[in-house]
Write a protein that holds these residues in place. Structure first.
Motif, mmCIF file in Angstrom:
data_model
loop_
_atom_site.group_PDB
_atom_site.id
_atom_site.type_symbol
_atom_site.label_atom_id
_atom_site.label_comp_id
_atom_site.label_asym_id
_atom_site.label_seq_id
_atom_site.Cartn_x
_atom_site.Cartn_y
_atom_site.Cartn_z
ATOM 1 N N ARG A 130 0.842 -1.209 0.000
ATOM 2 C CA ARG A 130 0.000 0.000 0.000
ATOM 3 C C ARG A 130 0.872 1.252 0.000
ATOM 4 O O ARG A 130 0.577 2.222 -0.675
ATOM 5 N N ARG A 131 1.930 1.181 0.753
ATOM 6 C CA ARG A 131 2.823 2.348 0.814
ATOM 7 C C ARG A 131 3.645 2.505 -0.462
ATOM 8 O O ARG A 131 4.061 3.609 -0.793
ATOM 9 N N LEU A 132 3.895 1.406 -1.143
ATOM 10 C CA LEU A 132 4.611 1.523 -2.411
ATOM 11 C C LEU A 132 3.827 2.399 -3.375
ATOM 12 O O LEU A 132 4.403 3.076 -4.221
ATOM 13 N N GLY A 133 2.527 2.395 -3.214
ATOM 14 C CA GLY A 133 1.686 3.201 -4.088
ATOM 15 C C GLY A 133 1.922 4.676 -3.916
ATOM 16 O O GLY A 133 1.706 5.450 -4.839
ATOM 17 N N THR A 134 2.382 5.068 -2.743
ATOM 18 C CA THR A 134 2.630 6.493 -2.497
ATOM 19 C C THR A 134 4.119 6.800 -2.417
ATOM 20 O O THR A 134 4.502 7.951 -2.344
ATOM 21 N N ALA B 296 11.259 15.497 16.130
ATOM 22 C CA ALA B 296 10.550 14.508 15.311
ATOM 23 C C ALA B 296 10.282 15.071 13.920
ATOM 24 O O ALA B 296 10.435 14.380 12.910
ATOM 25 N N ARG B 297 9.922 16.328 13.862
ATOM 26 C CA ARG B 297 9.644 16.922 12.549
ATOM 27 C C ARG B 297 10.914 17.058 11.722
ATOM 28 O O ARG B 297 10.911 16.861 10.511
ATOM 29 N N THR B 298 11.997 17.386 12.398
ATOM 30 C CA THR B 298 13.270 17.468 11.683
ATOM 31 C C THR B 298 13.636 16.113 11.099
ATOM 32 O O THR B 298 14.063 16.002 9.948
ATOM 33 N N ALA B 299 13.450 15.084 11.901
ATOM 34 C CA ALA B 299 13.759 13.736 11.415
ATOM 35 C C ALA B 299 12.850 13.366 10.247
ATOM 36 O O ALA B 299 13.279 12.735 9.279
ATOM 37 N N LEU B 300 11.577 13.783 10.320
ATOM 38 C CA LEU B 300 10.644 13.464 9.247
ATOM 39 C C LEU B 300 10.976 14.194 7.954
ATOM 40 O O LEU B 300 10.666 13.706 6.866
ATOM 41 N N GLU B 301 11.627 15.313 8.073
ATOM 42 C CA GLU B 301 12.043 16.004 6.848
ATOM 43 C C GLU B 301 13.035 15.144 6.072
ATOM 44 O O GLU B 301 13.080 15.173 4.848
ATOM 45 N N GLN B 302 13.837 14.368 6.802
ATOM 46 C CA GLN B 302 14.798 13.494 6.153
ATOM 47 C C GLN B 302 14.142 12.216 5.649
ATOM 48 O O GLN B 302 14.621 11.606 4.700
ATOM 49 N N ASP B 303 13.070 11.824 6.305
ATOM 50 C CA ASP B 303 12.439 10.548 5.950
ATOM 51 C C ASP B 303 10.923 10.684 6.092
ATOM 52 O O ASP B 303 10.318 10.123 7.004
ATOM 53 N N PRO B 304 10.298 11.430 5.167
ATOM 54 C CA PRO B 304 8.874 11.757 5.325
ATOM 55 C C PRO B 304 7.957 10.541 5.327
ATOM 56 O O PRO B 304 6.872 10.600 5.887
ATOM 57 N N ALA B 305 8.383 9.439 4.723
ATOM 58 C CA ALA B 305 7.482 8.293 4.619
ATOM 59 C C ALA B 305 7.591 7.343 5.799
ATOM 60 O O ALA B 305 6.887 6.342 5.845
ATOM 61 N N SER B 306 8.453 7.639 6.741
ATOM 62 C CA SER B 306 8.695 6.697 7.839
ATOM 63 C C SER B 306 7.473 6.533 8.736
ATOM 64 O O SER B 306 7.017 7.482 9.376
ATOM 65 N N ARG B 307 6.960 5.335 8.766
ATOM 66 C CA ARG B 307 5.833 5.056 9.664
ATOM 67 C C ARG B 307 6.281 5.151 11.110
ATOM 68 O O ARG B 307 5.538 5.573 11.989
#
Lengths: 221, 183
Positions: A67-71, A182-193
Motif C-alpha cells: 500500500r505504501r509503495l503506491g505512495t 521529530a519533525r526534523t527527522a521526518l524532513e529526512q524521511d517523510p514516509a517513515s511510519r
C-alpha cells in the motif's frame, strides 16, 4: 571484584589486544580465578548471541508495504517530479499534524475558557476542513495555540501556584523540543511510519498535558 | 562486516532486484519474502518488539526507493541489511532523544506508564538484550549478533572505536549476569 584487566577481557576475547597487553592479560588470568570465570561467562554470552535465530513477524507486513509503495517515490527518481509532488500532496504526518492542530486549538480554548470562566463547555467543529488546511496554516494554528496558552499561563498564573506553572511550562518546552526533533527527522524521511507514529504519540502527549493543565486550573478555581 | 546475510540466494536476489528497480512489485515481493525474517529480527532487537513492524516496513520502502542504486557488487542481503540498519539507527536516534526528554518531563508531573510486562519473571535472551542501555545494546547487536567490526560500528553510530569496545564490554558484562542467573 574488578581487576586491572577486567575491562579488557572482551578485547582479549575478540583478539583485539596487542601482543604486550595480550601477554599481560594471560599472565593475570593464570593467577586470577575471578577473571577466568568472567572470561568464561563472556564467552557464553558471545556464543548465545550467535545462536539467535531469525523469525518472521507475527503478521504479514507485505500488504501494508505494498500500500505504501503506491505512495512511495518510484525507484527511478526524477527530482523535479518529486519536488512537484511534495508541493501538491500532503504527507501522512502533515495531515495528522493538521488534525492534531485542531485538537490543540480546542485544548487551548479549554484552557482559556477554564481559566477565565470556570468549567469548560467547548465545542469542536467536527466539520472543520482538516484536509483542506495547508501546511503553513497548520503550523500557524499550532503556533497561535502555543502563544495563547503561554499568554493564558502568564495571565492566570495566579490561579495556580508558581511551582505548578513552572512545571507545566517546563514540560511544554520539553514536548515542543521533542516535536521539533521529530519533525526534523521526518524532513529526512517523510514516509517513515516509525517517525510518523512517534510524532503522533508526541503530539498526543502534548494534548494530554494541556488537558491535565486545564483540569488543574478547574480544581484551583 | 563478517555479516550473517547469506549470498546463497544471490542469483535470484540479483535478478529480482533488477526487476524491482524497473518497477516490478512481484519481484520485490519475492525479495521481501526471502529477507523479511532477517530484517524484522534485526528491527526487533535494535528497536524493540513494539517498533519492529513499522521499522521493517520503513526499511523495505527505503529499499524499494533505492533499488536502482543496487549494483550487485555485494549480496543483496548484505546491501539490504546495511540499508535497514541505517534506517533504524536514524529513526531511533531522533526518537530516543525525544523519548528521553519526554520521560524526564513526565516524571516531573507524574509517572507515565507502567513497567512493561517483559520485565517480569523469567526473560529470554532477546528480552535481556532489550533491557540494555541503548548505546550498549546497539553495539552488542551490531558486533556480536550482526558481525560488524568496531571501526564499522564507530562509523555507523558516530562514536570512536574505543567507545564501541567499551560499550560492547559493558553489554556483555550485563548479559553475563543474566546468563549466570538463567542457567
Amino acid at each position: 571484584m574488578k581487576h586491572q584487566w577486567t575491562d579488557r577481557l572482551s578485547e582479549y576475547l575478540d583478539d583485539e589486544l596487542d601482543a604486550a597487553d595480550r601477554s599481560a592479560v594471560e599472565a593475570h588470568l593464570r593467577e586470577c580465578e575471578q577473571c577466568r570465570s568472567d572470561l568464561g561467562q563472556l564467552e557464553a554470552v558471545v556464543a548465545r548471541a550467535r545462536e539467535l535465530t531469525d523469525r518472521l513477524p507475527a503478521v504479514d507486513l507485505w500488504p501494508a508495504i505494498v500500500r505504501r509503495l503506491g505512495t512511495a517515490v518510484e525507484p527511478v527518481t526524477d527530482l523535479t517530479q518529486r519536488r512537484a509532488r511534495r508541493r501538491i500532496a500532503f504527507s501522512v504526518p502533515q495531515l495528522a499534524a493538521a488534525g492534531v492542530a485542531l485538537m490543540l486549538l480546542s485544548a487551548g480554548a479549554v484552557w482559556l475558557t477554564v481559566a477565565r470562566n470556570g468549567p469548560p463547555v467547548v465545542a469542536v467543529d467536527s466539520a472543520a476542513p482538516v484536509a483542506a488546511l495547508t501546511v503553513s496554516a497548520e503550523l500557524a494554528a499550532y503556533d497561535a495555540t502555543i502563544a495563547e496558552l503561554g499568554a493564558a499561563l502568564r495571565l492566570d498564573g495566579d490561579r495556580l501556584d508558581t511551582a505548578t506553572v513552572r512545571v507545566l511550562e517546563e514540560n511544554l518546552a520539553i514536548i515542543d523540543r521533542a516535536i521539533a526533533e521529530a519533525r526534523t527527522a521526518l524532513e529526512q524521511d517523510p514516509a517513515s511510519r516509525y517517525l510518523n507514529g512517534h510524532l503522533g504519540r508526541t503530539l498526543r502527549r502534548k494534548v494530554d498535558l494541556l488537558q491535565r493543565a486545564a483540569t488543574l486550573v478547574t480544581a484551583a478555581s | 562486516m563478517t555479516g550473517r546475510p547469506s549470498a546463497a540466494a544471490a542469483p535470484d536476489d540479483l535478478a529480482d532486484a533488477r526487476l524491482g528497480a524497473a518497477g516490478d512489485r512481484e519481484a520485490f515481493e519475492r525479495l521481501y519474502r526471502r529477507h523479511v525474517a532477517r530484517i524484522h529480527s534485526l528491527a526487533r532487537r535494535m528497536l524493540g518488539e513494539e517498533e519492529a513492524d513499522d521499522a521493517t516496513q520503513d526499511a523495505f520502502i527505503r529499499a524499494w526507493e533505492k533499488l536502482g542504486t543496487f549494483r550487485g557488487d555485494a549480496a543483496f542481503g548484505t546491501w539490504l541489511h546495511r540499508l535497514a540498519i541505517n534506517v533504524m539507527l536514524a529513526a531511533r536516534t531522533a526518537a530516543a532523544r525525544s523519548q528521553q526528554r519526554l520521560v524526564q518531563g513526565d516524571h516531573v508531573v507524574e509517572r507515565a506508564g507502567r513497567p512493561k510486562a517483559d520485565l517480569e519473571a523469567r526473560m529470554d535472551f532477546e528480552s535481556a538484550i532489550a533491557t540494555l542501555p541503548a548505546g550498549a545494546r546497539e553495539v552488542f547487536m551490531l558486533h556480536d549478533v550482526e558481525g560488524f567490526k568496531h571501526r564499522e560500528i564507530a562509523a555507523l553510530l558516530g562514536v570512536t572505536a574505543g567507545t564501541s569496545k567499551a560499550q560492547l564490554h559493558r553489554a556483555r558484562m550485563a548479559l553475563r549476569a543474566y546468563l549466570g542467573g538463567d542457567d
